[in-house]
Design a protein around this motif. Structure first.
Motif, PDB file in Angstrom:
ATOM      1  N   SER A 189       8.120   2.117  -6.696  1.00  0.00           N
ATOM      2  CA  SER A 189       8.474   0.661  -6.391  1.00  0.00           C
ATOM      3  C   SER A 189       9.072   0.616  -4.970  1.00  0.00           C
ATOM      4  N   THR A 199       0.715  -1.285   0.072  1.00  0.00           N
ATOM      5  CA  THR A 199      -0.082  -0.023  -0.058  1.00  0.00           C
ATOM      6  C   THR A 199       0.720   1.390  -0.177  1.00  0.00           C
ATOM      7  N   GLY A 242       3.402   5.845  -5.497  1.00  0.00           N
ATOM      8  CA  GLY A 242       3.696   5.695  -6.809  1.00  0.00           C
ATOM      9  C   GLY A 242       5.026   5.269  -7.139  1.00  0.00           C
ATOM     10  N   CYS A 283       3.940   1.614  -1.280  1.00  0.00           N
ATOM     11  CA  CYS A 283       4.393   1.794  -2.723  1.00  0.00           C
ATOM     12  C   CYS A 283       3.190   2.334  -3.653  1.00  0.00           C
ATOM     13  N   ALA A 284       1.972   1.828  -3.623  1.00  0.00           N
ATOM     14  CA  ALA A 284       1.003   2.141  -4.350  1.00  0.00           C
ATOM     15  C   ALA A 284       0.611   3.655  -4.011  1.00  0.00           C
ATOM     16  N   SER A 285       0.761   3.985  -2.723  1.00  0.00           N
ATOM     17  CA  SER A 285       0.093   5.353  -2.367  1.00  0.00           C
ATOM     18  C   SER A 285       1.145   6.373  -2.968  1.00  0.00           C
TER      19      SER A 285
END
Length: 1017
Positions: A316, A308, A314, A310-312
């Motif tokens: 890697s 989460t 953007g 990483c996704a938040s």
């Protein structure tokens, strides 16, 4: 064999032993076996005590040492003279002759055999003859030595096995178990006896035994070390049949009898469980909606994070591992963040902290986050922090929406214009959804057409096009929603036939979709529509649809509130029964007219004061509803009888007034009065009955002496009373001669004005007692005038004059201020007086003052009493006069905690509807009913009914004017709550009240309680 040797050598006894070495490397002799020795008792006990392990001879300066140190046999037959004969242990038998033979094995001296006390002694030939036996002894000693070393070796290796942390199983090439340690028996559930000699397959699940046998055979073709962790998942089999995960390492063990295999077996059940838990935790962590970062405080770098995280932002995981918290925050520096981390790390109590900040994504966009960070281990020099970051974009948006809604509500109730409120609403909604532009359309009352009320970001051209459209299905999406009374959504305006000519204007503004929600008031009436115009051709998302609905509701609240304000303003200035202007509005208009008159003396003003004749008779005989109907019809006739420029008002009860301006002479006013008489002389149809009435009219024409509305109203009122005194259906013009009959009144009025300035007014206090506890619960503040010549004057002689001349307003406030201050003084002086209440009469003129609420609350605040200590008494007449304004004022006071009492109940209008309408806490029964309860059952029934009515409406009841014990007993029997009157105490000056509170027993509570008891029998 030793016995055979002794017998053969004809010795008295013999011994055999081996040579050993101390830790320092010094040799010593251990005697292992002895035969035919004649010990004394002490020596025998010594030998028996030590014989299990043999006797040690560390002193080798004797015959034994001679054999062991030389490696040759020693023969002596004269021990008495042989220097080597000493060094024997205490109690050892005497040695007369001795033959000691060394024992060798593989060329190494290993021990000796000794014989003693042969008859005739020993010789060389005997020694030669015994050599074969000595060789046998050497072999026996060597065997013993080897066995001993084997046992010691086994013991040492057994200790090593037991010290191993893992289970150890040693197998031969046949797969048989030859040795195990305790750890092996523990994890497999067998004893060592059960495992030794068994095939190792008993420890292996059946489904892999064949594979294991094949691998076991193959292992011995190339035995080598196989460490743990190199094989696939393996399982062991316990004695009870259960399986468990294991890791195995193999190693060859080379022995004289061949190669063995040592298996080191580790139970990894807990480790596997922990690994599974870690995997589950990691999976759960990656599924968390919150971003989780592990931070090395010293380096201020990320050392791990979940998916989460990483996704938040953007990035890697590999990119984030090269970054730190300072790289993704925009409104706080890395140094500031480090200081916050250090504060948490060094804290002895709270090892966590919370901050709100902003994260920046890889694409450069920002979003708000709330971060909870916690020190995992601050005891080392490498502290690690775990930071949980939650995206609070939705929360912040919701907070802004809530703040905006609160601001809207504030503006609604602060009296801001409807346009400003609805414009703000549109702007708040547009902030929530960036692609949206909003508008509010309202249905015009007169035309029934839609008008754009608020559209801050729609072009003027589009707004003009949307104005004045009819509410019908073909008028577009917006107008269809107001017609069908439900949400209407158009995903693409270009395909909506209802928009017709409007969609080109909308497209020119960059608008593609339209969503409309009807604005419906609480009673179901459609007021208009709240509209969202979207720049994308789509329908609303769930949150947007909810926002559309709630915005329409908020707009409805604002519109209804404004309508209510308008209605309240109208009601506050108009009589609710006739809808005529009330006294307040009439006085306001009259004041304006007086100002015009003062600016222009040629400008003329006249007031016609009307009082219906016989109205009380009609009202009492036909009922209040009929009386109300008469008042309504009278108002309608008056409006038709006057000129268009005149103003007619209902001042209260059956009193009306007409303001006539700008007339030529007084005859024009008289003509108005005559038309009024003519209009009212016609019969009234009331509930099918013809009723006749008339009116008495007093006329006052403005003069220089009229400085205020009250002045000219007073003169008109005086003229009206002159007309009424002369007979019904008359009018009288006010003249200066009328003042002759009012000289006393005027003198009194002047004296009253002076009395206020000279501080001649006094406040007396009459106790109010509880009929339940017979204790004082409060006082009624009563005004008295201490006239310099006449002494104390009761209010009945001056209140009417004070009311009419307007003095009751300042006097009323003075009474309230003085009485509240006095109550606070008593509360400070007497701890038991904190709950005392204070009843203060509230003048009708005070109620209509514009600052009445603020002034009342300021007095409460300045004197320091509680709001619920103050009870304001309002007469029935005051309650029904200017009902809307009175209701609004009293309701607001009630909301602030002030208690309200309806005074003199039963003597006036006594409207049950007003009892329900006004927030009264208590009701006072007039003394006229109380005084008749002794003799008149009818009065008693009236009081009883009044008490029941009040209790059913949630009010308490106070009886006024109680003068006898029988009256009090009757009131208790009827369930009355409180009473006041001369039976308890007359109105008292403050000093007397102080004395009363010091010694409340002055009111004979025993007698009162006795009366209460008798009343309940």
């Amino acid at each position: 064999m030793l016995s055979h040797l002794i017998k053969t050598s004809q010795s008295s006894y013999g011994f055999i032993g081996d040579i050993l070495y101390t830790d320092a490397g010094d040799p010593y002799f251990k005697m292992r076996a002895v035969t035919n020795i004649a010990w004394n008792q002490k020596s025998l006990e010594y030998f028996v005590e030590h014989s299990p392990n043999g006797l040690d001879f560390f002193n080798l300066k004797n015959l034994f040492g001679a054999v062991l140190t030389t490696g040759k046999y020693v023969l002596t037959n004269d021990t008495a003279n042989d220097v080597r004969s000493g060094g024997l242990p205490l109690g050892h038998p005497l040695i007369e002759s001795f033959l000691g033979m060394p024992l060798f094995h593989d060329g190494k001296l290993i021990g000796m055999v000794g014989m003693a006390n042969r008859r005739g002694g020993y010789d060389e030939s005997l020694a030669k003859n015994l050599e074969p036996l000595f060789t046998t002894f050497s072999t026996i000693i060597a065997a013993y030595w080897n066995a001993r070393k084997y046992k010691e070796s086994e013991k040492k290796y057994r200790g090593l096995l037991e010290c191993a942390p893992d289970a150890l199983v040693i197998c031969n090439q046949d797969g048989k178990i030859i040795l195990t340690n305790t750890q092996a028996t523990s994890i497999f559930g067998y004893s060592q006896e059960e495992l030794i000699g068994e095939p190792v397959e008993v420890l292996i699940p059946e489904d892999i035994r064949a594979i294991h046998k094949k691998k076991h055979v193959g292992y011995f073709s190339n035995p080598k070390v196989c460490p743990m962790g190199k094989s696939a998942d393996l399982y062991g089999l316990r004695k009870d049949g259960s399986q468990f995960p294991i890791e195995v390492s193999l190693g060859p063990l080379r022995t004289d009898s061949g190669v063995l295999v040592t298996a080191s077996i580790r139970d990894v059940t807990e480790r596997k469980r922990a690994e599974e838990e870690i995997i589950l935790f990691r999976t759960a962590l990656d599924c968390s909606a919150d971003a989780v970062f592990l931070i090395d405080r010293n380096k201020m770098r990320f050392i791990d994070m979940n998916a989460t995280a990483c996704a938040s932002v953007g990035y890697s995981r590999e990119e984030l591992l090269t970054m730190g918290p300072g790289d993704i925050k925009t409104n706080i520096t890395c140094d500031e963040l480090a200081l916050r981390f250090d504060k948490v790390i060094s804290s002895q109590q709270e090892k966590k902290g919370v901050i709100e900040t902003v994260h920046r994504r890889k694409d450069g966009s920002d979003f708000p986050v709330e971060i909870l960070f916690q020190a995992l281990d601050s005891s080392t020099d490498k502290p690690i922090l775990i930071a949980t970051a939650r995206d609070i974009t939705d929360r912040k948006r919701a907070e802004r929406l809530k703040d905006g809604q609160n601001e809207i509500i504030h503006q609604i109730y602060s009296g801001n214009s409807l346009l400003s409120v609805l414009t703000l609403l549109c702007q708040i909604v547009e902030e929530q959804v960036s692609e949206i532009r909003c508008s509010v359309m309202l249905i015009e009352e007169d035309t029934g057409r839609l008008q754009v009320c608020a559209a801050p970001n729609l072009s003027e051209k589009l707004q003009r096009a949307l104005n004045n459209l009819e509410v019908k299905p073909c008028a577009g999406t917006n107008f269809t929603s107001t017609d069908v009374r439900e949400t209407v959504v158009m995903n693409d305006l270009t395909s909506d036939p209802l928009w017709g000519d409007f969609h080109n204007l909308a497209l020119a503004d960059g608008l593609r979709a339209y969503w409309s929600q009807p604005i419906i008031e609480s009673e179901g009436k459609v007021l208009g529509a709240f509209c969202m115009l979207c720049e994308e051709p789509r329908g609303p998302l769930t949150d947007e649809a909810t926002l559309l609905e709630s915005s329409a509701q908020m707009a409805g609240v604002a519109i209804e509130r404004k309508q209510l304000e308008q209605k309240l303003r109208h009601d506050a200035l108009h009589d609710p029964l006739t809808d005529l202007p009330n006294r307040a509005l009439f006085v306001k208009q009259l004041e304006l007219a007086i100002q015009r008159y003062k600016r222009n003396n040629d400008y003329s003003i006249a007031v016609l004061f009307l009082d219906l004749d016989r109205f009380k008779t009609i009202n009492d005989s036909l009922g209040h509803l009929t009386g109300d109907n008469l008042l309504v019809q009278t108002a309608q006739r008056l409006q038709k009888a006057i000129r268009e420029t005149d103003i007619v008002a209902r001042l209260g009860g059956d009193e009306f007034a007409v303001l006539a301006e700008n007339f030529t002479d007084v005859n024009d006013v008289i003509l108005i009065a005559e038309r009024i008489h003519e209009a009212l002389q016609q019969p009234f149809n009331l509930e099918g009955e013809e009723v006749f009435t008339s009116t008495s009219i007093g006329i006052a024409v403005s003069t220089a002496e009229h400085h205020s509305a009250d002045d000219i109203l007073r003169d008109a009122d005086t003229a009206m009373y002159r007309a009424k005194s002369q007979g019904n259906s008359r009018f009288e013009l006010f003249t200066s001669e009328m003042t002759t009959n009012s000289k006393i009144t005027l003198t009194l009025e002047n004296q009253l004005r002076q009395a206020l300035n000279r501080q001649e007014f006094r406040v007396f206090y009459q106790p109010i007692i509880s009929l339940t506890t017979m204790t004082i619960v409060g006082f009624e503040a009563l005004l008295r005038w201490e006239h310099p010549e006449r002494g104390i004057i009761p209010p009945s002689e001056f209140l009417d004059v004070a009311e009419k001349c307007g003095l009751m307003i300042p006097v009323g406030w003075w009474v309230m201020q003085t009485a509240c201050g006095q109550l606070r003084e008593w509360q400070n002086q007497f701890p038991t007086a904190t709950a005392l209440t204070l009843n203060v009469n509230f003048s009708p003129r005070q109620i209509i003052q514009p600052n009445v609420i603020e002034k009342t609350l300021r007095i409460i605040d300045e004197t320091g009493i509680k709001a619920d200590n103050l009870y304001l008494e309002i007469t029935e007449h005051a309650a029904i006069e200017n009902t809307a304004l009175t209701l609004a004022v009293l309701t607001k006071l009630h909301e602030q905690g002030v208690r309200l009492v309806i005074d003199d109940f039963g003597t006036g209008y006594s409207s049950l509807s007003h009892l329900q309408l006004f927030p009264f806490s208590s009701l006072k029964v007039d003394r006229s009913f109380i005084s008749g309860t002794d003799q008149h059952k009818r009065n008693s029934h009236i009081v009883h009914t009044t008490i029941d009515l009040a209790h059913n409406l949630g009010m308490t009841v106070v009886a006024e004017g109680v003068e006898t014990k029988d009256q009090m007993a009757r009131l208790i029997a009827l369930g009355c709550d409180f009473m006041q009157g001369y039976f308890i105490a007359k109105p008292l000056p403050p000093d007397d009240v102080h004395t009363l509170l010091l010694n409340e027993s002055q009111i004979d509570q025993h007698e009162l309680m006795a009366t209460a008891t008798l009343s309940n029998l």
